[in-house]
Scaffold this motif. Structure first.
Motif, PDB file in Angstrom:
ATOM      1  N   ASN A 118     -41.634  87.240  13.959  1.00 44.45           N
ATOM      2  CA  ASN A 118     -42.282  88.129  13.799  1.00 44.45           C
ATOM      3  C   ASN A 118     -42.400  88.736  15.769  1.00 44.45           C
ATOM      4  O   ASN A 118     -43.363  89.574  16.076  1.00 44.45           O
ATOM      5  CB  ASN A 118     -43.709  88.261  13.584  1.00 44.45           C
ATOM      6  N   TRP A 139     -55.145  79.018  16.285  1.00 46.49           N
ATOM      7  CA  TRP A 139     -54.432  79.218  17.011  1.00 46.49           C
ATOM      8  C   TRP A 139     -54.079  80.887  17.010  1.00 46.49           C
ATOM      9  O   TRP A 139     -54.762  81.840  16.374  1.00 46.49           O
ATOM     10  CB  TRP A 139     -53.073  79.289  15.504  1.00 46.49           C
ATOM     11  N   TYR A 146     -54.950  78.996   7.142  1.00 41.95           N
ATOM     12  CA  TYR A 146     -54.829  80.450   7.289  1.00 41.95           C
ATOM     13  C   TYR A 146     -55.166  81.304   6.028  1.00 41.95           C
ATOM     14  O   TYR A 146     -55.526  82.670   6.272  1.00 41.95           O
ATOM     15  CB  TYR A 146     -53.431  81.020   7.558  1.00 41.95           C
ATOM     16  N   ASN A 191     -44.862  69.406  12.230  1.00 41.87           N
ATOM     17  CA  ASN A 191     -45.629  70.149  11.547  1.00 41.87           C
ATOM     18  C   ASN A 191     -46.018  71.232  11.271  1.00 41.87           C
ATOM     19  O   ASN A 191     -44.642  71.757  11.195  1.00 41.87           O
ATOM     20  CB  ASN A 191     -46.411  71.517  13.239  1.00 41.87           C
ATOM     21  N   GLU A 192     -46.833  71.093  10.164  1.00 38.92           N
ATOM     22  CA  GLU A 192     -46.407  72.286   8.179  1.00 38.92           C
ATOM     23  C   GLU A 192     -44.711  71.906   8.277  1.00 38.92           C
ATOM     24  O   GLU A 192     -44.090  72.568   7.812  1.00 38.92           O
ATOM     25  CB  GLU A 192     -46.328  73.909   9.009  1.00 38.92           C
ATOM     26  N   SER A 210     -43.541  84.844  17.938  1.00 40.36           N
ATOM     27  CA  SER A 210     -43.759  83.891  16.263  1.00 40.36           C
ATOM     28  C   SER A 210     -42.912  84.059  15.716  1.00 40.36           C
ATOM     29  O   SER A 210     -42.922  85.056  14.510  1.00 40.36           O
ATOM     30  CB  SER A 210     -44.894  85.222  15.427  1.00 40.36           C
ATOM     31  N   TRP A 211     -41.658  83.611  16.291  1.00 42.63           N
ATOM     32  CA  TRP A 211     -40.551  83.434  15.158  1.00 42.63           C
ATOM     33  C   TRP A 211     -40.078  84.788  15.350  1.00 42.63           C
ATOM     34  O   TRP A 211     -40.157  85.466  15.810  1.00 42.63           O
ATOM     35  CB  TRP A 211     -40.784  82.273  13.928  1.00 42.63           C
ATOM     36  N   TYR A 242     -52.307  86.707  18.416  1.00 43.72           N
ATOM     37  CA  TYR A 242     -53.187  86.145  18.325  1.00 43.72           C
ATOM     38  C   TYR A 242     -54.128  84.958  18.988  1.00 43.72           C
ATOM     39  O   TYR A 242     -55.221  84.624  19.430  1.00 43.72           O
ATOM     40  CB  TYR A 242     -52.411  84.475  18.090  1.00 43.72           C
ATOM     41  N   ARG A 261     -50.951  91.003   8.846  1.00 43.74           N
ATOM     42  CA  ARG A 261     -50.179  89.113   8.933  1.00 43.74           C
ATOM     43  C   ARG A 261     -49.481  89.730   7.563  1.00 43.74           C
ATOM     44  O   ARG A 261     -48.681  88.911   6.529  1.00 43.74           O
ATOM     45  CB  ARG A 261     -50.388  88.658   9.180  1.00 43.74           C
ATOM     46  N   HIS A 287     -41.888  71.509  15.963  1.00 42.04           N
ATOM     47  CA  HIS A 287     -43.257  72.361  15.064  1.00 42.04           C
ATOM     48  C   HIS A 287     -41.486  73.708  14.812  1.00 42.04           C
ATOM     49  O   HIS A 287     -40.588  73.983  15.910  1.00 42.04           O
ATOM     50  CB  HIS A 287     -44.109  72.784  16.622  1.00 42.04           C
ATOM     51  N   PHE A 288     -40.725  73.566  14.029  1.00 41.24           N
ATOM     52  CA  PHE A 288     -40.135  74.196  13.384  1.00 41.24           C
ATOM     53  C   PHE A 288     -38.343  73.824  14.568  1.00 41.24           C
ATOM     54  O   PHE A 288     -38.059  75.347  14.398  1.00 41.24           O
ATOM     55  CB  PHE A 288     -40.824  75.194  13.164  1.00 41.24           C
ATOM     56  N   GLU A 346     -55.399  74.772  13.099  1.00 40.63           N
ATOM     57  CA  GLU A 346     -54.489  75.541  13.383  1.00 40.63           C
ATOM     58  C   GLU A 346     -55.938  76.434  11.838  1.00 40.63           C
ATOM     59  O   GLU A 346     -55.851  76.552  11.066  1.00 40.63           O
ATOM     60  CB  GLU A 346     -53.109  76.770  12.656  1.00 40.63           C
ATOM     61  N   ASN A 386     -54.049  73.157   8.981  1.00 39.23           N
ATOM     62  CA  ASN A 386     -53.750  74.334   9.421  1.00 39.23           C
ATOM     63  C   ASN A 386     -54.528  75.003   7.996  1.00 39.23           C
ATOM     64  O   ASN A 386     -53.433  75.284   7.581  1.00 39.23           O
ATOM     65  CB  ASN A 386     -52.122  74.883   9.445  1.00 39.23           C
TER      66      ASN A 386
HETATM   67  C1  BGP Z   1     -48.443  78.535  11.302  1.00 42.72           C
HETATM   68  C2  BGP Z   1     -47.102  77.793  12.386  1.00 42.72           C
HETATM   69  C3  BGP Z   1     -47.689  78.564  13.690  1.00 42.72           C
HETATM   70  C4  BGP Z   1     -48.121  79.856  13.780  1.00 42.72           C
HETATM   71  C5  BGP Z   1     -48.814  79.920  12.921  1.00 42.72           C
HETATM   72  C6  BGP Z   1     -49.194  82.455  12.604  1.00 42.72           C
HETATM   73  O1  BGP Z   1     -47.713  78.661  10.806  1.00 42.72           O
HETATM   74  O2  BGP Z   1     -47.928  76.629  12.861  1.00 42.72           O
HETATM   75  O3  BGP Z   1     -46.595  78.036  14.866  1.00 42.72           O
HETATM   76  O4  BGP Z   1     -46.961  81.018  14.428  1.00 42.72           O
HETATM   77  O5  BGP Z   1     -48.666  79.831  11.747  1.00 42.72           O
HETATM   78  O6  BGP Z   1     -47.666  82.280  12.233  1.00 42.72           O
HETATM   79  P1  BGP Z   1     -47.384  83.731  12.455  1.00 42.72           P
HETATM   80  O7  BGP Z   1     -46.356  83.444  13.852  1.00 42.72           O
HETATM   81  O8  BGP Z   1     -45.820  83.843  11.299  1.00 42.72           O
HETATM   82  O9  BGP Z   1     -48.116  84.707  12.010  1.00 42.72           O
END
Ligand code: BGP
Length: 468
Positions: A431, A421, A304, A172-173, A428-429, A437, A342, A128-129, A371, A302
């Motif tokens: 952010n 998620w 969003y 993941n992604e 969150s990376w 979440y 977001r 996962h990244f 997710e 996943n």
């Molecule tokens: C997905 C990832 C997650 C998570 C989520 C929310 O892309 O698999 O790791 O972070 O997005 O996105 P963010 O954290 O950038 O708001």
């Protein structure tokens, strides 16, 4: 909540997977003496802390490493029958290869056992990244050697935990490290180099196939899949130019991974463009057969946001570095519903469109929503005296998506579950803790104190009734 006005009820198939997903780097944190090696996030934060919201780095996070027992109890309390976590490669193998960190082995054993003891099935993702820094120094996914290092790591995980873990995920992604690391500068090493981007994606796919081959060889009687972020591409109009633009975006961002992972071959449209533009990856004999022969058993989706696309209006400067959007423009559809925190559009029907596509074009492979979720800034303002956050918007978000999942099931989709998620607010990376979440809030001022949100209690009843 819109569903309260809605008399219809939604019942899901028996055994539906209710739960949430999380990742190692975003939740574990590190404590002195845990033996974890640095990964690209630890390194990047050290180099450029200002890239992270409020200067909060991956060392803080939600302390799952220390608090997993409490967390698993809470998962049970809010109705989880399954939970996805990831293993941190650099925690298990601090150098990415070689010596195993025994502390990590006992940690993951404890987590897996604790989940099972609570009747929560662990779904385990391997990547996962979070590239170990020692391997990034050798080029990370650009370097073919890292594919084999990854496969050794995957085999080690199967051997250590595969007696109990029956659902594995290779990535993941996988497109996100391609985009973030080599095109749009939101992951380390933030280069802009389309040739490397293609190579990284190709190596991730090769590593997926090789890990599947290694898993099958062990005959562990489980399933192995991949988790992809699928963003349905909608053209601005039915004008053939708009439609073509949307198909190109789909080829670059969805089919690039979906086709090889599920069907075993790359989409022609993409191969044509890569050839025409001169960006084919370097490959070796036998690779394509390997990819052909080792496809996934299970697909995590996943979802969003959708991608809205229109035909190109202005050609890029001839000296601009190549990017996929040389073939399409993003379309800011007027009046679209947004998650303003977001900056992502909310389009519930998108989840149904993906499921239908998987049903018709991908042989109705077994899949689940791995997710889906809504990150909101400043949730404390919805807190009551007891400290519970009243996140009715999240309940509404989940319910509206679930209605479309339900519709797809009625029409024959092989979708087996829904994971939000995420379980608790996490890092969150870039952010960091800006958008929250989780079903459970985490108070960073109070040593990460956990409090179930209203959505967590709502989800408990959904899981208990297998619907709403
Ligand atoms: C997905 C990832 C997650 C998570 C989520 C929310 O892309 O698999 O790791 O972070 O997005 O996105 P963010 O954290 O950038 O708001």
């Amino acid at each position: 909540m819109s569903m309260e006005n809605n008399k219809q009820s939604y019942t899901f198939p028996e055994g539906f997977w209710w739960g949430s997903s999380a990742s190692a780097t975003q939740t574990e944190g590190s404590v002195p003496g845990d033996g974890k090696g640095p990964n690209i996030w630890d390194h990047w934060f050290e180099q450029e802390p200002t890239r992270f919201f409020d200067g909060v780095g991956p060392n803080v996070t939600s302390q799952f490493y220390r608090k997993y027992k409490e967390d698993i109890r809470l998962m049970k309390e809010i109705g989880h029958n399954s939970f996805r976590l990831s293993i941190s490669w650099s925690r298990l193998l601090p150098e990415g290869t070689g010596a195993v960190n025994e502390e990590a082995v006992s940690f993951y054993n404890d987590v897996i056992n604790e989940l099972i003891a609570h009747d929560i099935e662990p779904f385990v993702n391997l990547y996962h990244f979070d590239m170990p820094m020692a391997l990034q120094e050798k080029g990370g996914w650009v370097n073919r050697q890292v594919v084999d290092d990854y496969v050794s790591y995957a085999e080690l995980c199967f051997q250590l935990f595969g007696d109990r873990v029956k659902k594995w995920f290779t990535h993941n992604e996988p497109i996100v490290p391609v985009e973030g690391g080599y095109m749009y500068s939101f992951h380390y090493p933030n280069e802009v180099d389309f040739q490397k981007a293609v190579q990284v994606g190709y190596h991730e796919l090769l590593s997926n196939a090789k890990a599947i081959a290694a898993y099958k060889k062990l005959k562990q009687d489980g399933k192995i899949g991949i988790i992809l972020n699928l963003t349905p591409s909608y053209p601005r109009s039915q004008n053939p130019r708009d439609v073509e633009a949307a198909e190109m975006a789909d080829a670059f961002f969805n089919r690039s991974f979906l086709d090889p992972a599920v069907k075993g071959h790359f989409p022609e449209k993409l191969v044509e463009v890569l050839k025409k533009e001169g960006f084919m990856p370097s490959m070796q004999e036998g690779d394509l057969e390997l990819i052909q022969e080792n496809t996934v058993d299970l697909l995590g989706i996943n979802y969003y946001q959708p991608r809205r696309v229109k035909a190109k209006e202005h050609m890029p400067h001839p000296n601009a570095p190549f990017m996929p959007n040389h073939y399409f423009d993003a379309f800011d559809m007027p009046g679209r519903k947004m998650n303003v925190y977001r900056g992502w559009e909310i389009y519930e029907k998108g989840i149904y469109d993906i499921l239908k596509k998987v049903q018709t074009d991908y042989d109705n492979i077994e899949c689940f929503i791995s997710e889906n979720g809504m990150g909101v800034e400043g949730e404390e303002r919805f807190k009551d005296e007891e400290g519970m956050i009243h996140d009715d918007y999240r309940i509404d978000f989940i319910a509206e998506h679930l209605k479309w999942v339900h519709q797809a099931i009625k029409e024959g989709s092989n979708v087996k579950g829904y994971h939000l998620w995420t379980f608790m607010d996490n890092w969150s990376w870039s952010n960091a803790y800006k958008n929250r979440y989780g079903f459970v809030s985490v108070d960073l001022q109070e040593d990460g104190k956990r409090t179930i949100k209203k959505s967590g209690y709502w989800f408990q009843s959904v899981s208990e009734n297998n619907g709403f």
